[in-house]
Design a protein around this motif. Structure first.
Motif, mmCIF file in Angstrom:
data_model
loop_
_atom_site.group_PDB
_atom_site.id
_atom_site.type_symbol
_atom_site.label_atom_id
_atom_site.label_comp_id
_atom_site.label_asym_id
_atom_site.label_seq_id
_atom_site.Cartn_x
_atom_site.Cartn_y
_atom_site.Cartn_z
ATOM 1 N N LEU A 365 0.802 -1.231 0.000
ATOM 2 C CA LEU A 365 0.000 0.000 0.000
ATOM 3 C C LEU A 365 0.834 1.281 0.000
ATOM 4 O O LEU A 365 0.318 2.352 -0.340
ATOM 5 N N VAL A 370 -5.955 3.310 -2.122
ATOM 6 C CA VAL A 370 -7.045 2.355 -2.178
ATOM 7 C C VAL A 370 -8.070 2.845 -3.202
ATOM 8 O O VAL A 370 -8.336 4.053 -3.299
ATOM 9 N N THR A 376 -11.675 -0.086 3.082
ATOM 10 C CA THR A 376 -10.578 -0.915 3.564
ATOM 11 C C THR A 376 -10.367 -0.673 5.052
ATOM 12 O O THR A 376 -10.128 0.453 5.480
ATOM 13 N N ALA A 403 -7.094 3.865 3.774
ATOM 14 C CA ALA A 403 -7.656 2.804 4.609
ATOM 15 C C ALA A 403 -8.008 3.343 5.991
ATOM 16 O O ALA A 403 -7.472 4.367 6.430
ATOM 17 N N ALA A 457 -7.264 -4.146 -2.683
ATOM 18 C CA ALA A 457 -7.772 -2.846 -2.236
ATOM 19 C C ALA A 457 -7.364 -1.741 -3.205
ATOM 20 O O ALA A 457 -8.161 -0.846 -3.520
ATOM 21 N N ILE A 458 -6.146 -1.806 -3.679
ATOM 22 C CA ILE A 458 -5.646 -0.800 -4.621
ATOM 23 C C ILE A 458 -6.374 -0.901 -5.965
ATOM 24 O O ILE A 458 -6.819 0.100 -6.534
#
Length: 471
Positions: A365, A370, A376, A403, A457-458
């Motif tokens: 990350l 995100v 997240t 996040a 998530a990305i």
């Protein structure tokens, strides 16, 4: 007459038998450490009160609050009323009262030792090789990473152990899972255990204690071993274990509850003998090739429905329960999960919320964002892990990426504290179970490693973490 070679499990079992097993009755075994939390203890304490019984040895009970605790800041029971629903708040209040009434030290909201019970036991040094450990929680198998015999028990059994420090138990069989090779880039301990469960099935370990062995073991950290042991229960096993070694001793040395001085030397000498003897026979053996392992993801509604991240969802071949699981997850046979859109990412749980798990996620990350449509949640496993992560500025990496950084607790793993996945939403989760509605009514869950969760998530969809590690 020569002594029969014994497995690690057999050695620990025999050292703790108080009354041997017979065809008609289970063995009575002594329990060295009893872990308790707020969800599975209320009925047990009620049984003690009804029978006018005391806790036999309060110093052999480690108590914390984790399942129902909010992951927003709470420092007192008064704060709890503001942020928590009635049910969880009542559980926590009962836990405080029960521990006070029975003389048990509780790691509550004001304690820097509070956290998920299977995270704080090892970090405090309460988890030690050769110990028998129980908890009213199926993932007690986590502690087997240290060469302890640890397993979950029911509520009535919780009361029995509190009152007697002993437990009735049938002797399990033994299963050796032989791990060979080394982890490749982007592959984690979570992928190892998902691969094992996929190979043996969710009932492959039923009635057995697993010992994880082979040339891979020496390269695994204690935190990686904890992840593997944690999900032994998802493979049907009673418990999972690694033999203690130098890495175990280095992890435990100078922990708050570890032996000190001459007692430490004596303990290490004793622990060093807790290995399976040459020639010992297991009831079953399974071989796993780690060299060929890729990141793994689940596609169905139990942890045995799992595949490599670049594979296609298998065909149901007329199996109606298999077909039903695919329909619930809204996935199609013959198609990949890669690039399937997701709604939520959860990084946490007693499986993957330790510092190394958070570091794995943060490495991917860092300096990235995100996806705007993905919520997240990053939840450390204990207040100590949270403090360590913040000292390393991992929290800043998570926050800058978009996040949410939370207080410690079980959180979205099972959604008892209000952290849930919405109905119909799809989550990538580093937890341990993907049953229907596990993370919230109508929620859908894909189990994966912290690396895979962070990569997804990305991207905003199921993503192979190797594309980020290789950049």
């Amino acid at each position: 007459m020569s002594r029969r070679p014994k497995t690690l499990f057999e050695k620990i079992w025999e050292q703790h038998v108080v009354v041997p097993e017979t065809p008609d009755t289970p063995a009575l075994i002594y329990i060295d450490l009893h872990l308790i939390h707020e969800v599975t203890t209320p009925q047990a304490f009620t049984l003690l009160r009804e029978n006018n019984l005391k806790v036999r040895n309060p110093k052999k009970v480690l108590a914390t609050m984790d399942h129902s605790t909010p992951t927003v800041p709470v420092t007192s029971l008064r704060d709890l009323d503001i942020v928590s629903e009635k049910g969880p708040a009542e559980q926590i209040r009962n836990m405080v009262k029960n521990c006070n009434d029975f003389g048990i030290e509780l790691y509550g909201f004001d304690s820097d030792r509070r956290g998920i019970v299977h995270v704080i036991g090892p970090e405090l040094g309460a988890t030690q090789p050769g110990r028998t450990m129980v908890c009213g929680d199926s993932h007690t198998s986590t502690h087997g990473a240290f060469g302890a015999l640890a397993f979950g028990i029911g509520t009535t059994e919780v009361a029995h152990v509190l009152a007697t420090q002993c437990l009735l138990q049938r002797k399990p069989k033994t299963l050796s899972v032989n791990l060979s090779g080394t982890l490749n880039s982007g592959v984690c301990a979570k992928d190892i255990i998902l691969k094992i469960i996929g190979d043996i099935g969710v009932d492959g370990g039923t009635g057995h204690v697993i010992e994880y062995r082979g040339n891979t073991v020496s390269s695994l950290s204690l935190e990686q071993r904890m992840t593997i042991c944690n999900m032994s229960i998802e493979g049907g096993a009673r418990a999972g274990m690694f033999a203690p070694d130098q890495s175990t001793f280095e992890y435990l040395e100078n922990k708050p509850m570890s032996p000190k001085g001459d007692h430490w030397v004596q303990a290490v000498n004793k622990w060093s003998n807790l290995v399976t003897d040459v020639g010992a026979v297991f009831d079953k053996e399974v071989d796993i090739d780690i060299d060929a392992l890729k990141p793994m993801v689940t596609f169905g509604t139990n942890p045995g429905m799992v595949m490599s991240i670049d594979a296609e969802v298998p065909h149901h071949n007329g199996n109606q329960s298999f077909k039903q699981a695919l329909n619930y997850m809204k996935v199609e046979s013959g198609k990949p999960l890669l690039e399937k859109p997701i709604d939520v990412v959860f990084i946490g749980s007693c499986t993957n919320s330790r510092l190394s798990d958070l570091q794995d996620a943060a490495d991917i990350l860092k300096d990235r964002k995100v996806a705007s449509n993905v919520r997240t949640l990053v939840v450390p496993g204990s207040q100590a892990v949270k403090a360590e992560a913040e000292n390393l500025a991992l929290d800043q990496i998570f926050k800058k990426a978009g996040a949410e950084w939370r207080e410690s607790g079980c959180s979205m793993c099972l959604g008892m504290n209000g952290d849930t996945v919405g109905e119909g939403q799809l989550a990538i989760s580093t937890s341990n179970r993907n049953f229907e509605g596990r993370q919230g009514k109508g929620s859908r869950t894909i189990l994966a490693s912290p690396k895979t969760a962070a990569a997804s998530a990305i991207s905003g969809f199921v993503q192979d973490p190797r594309i980020y590690e290789d950049q």
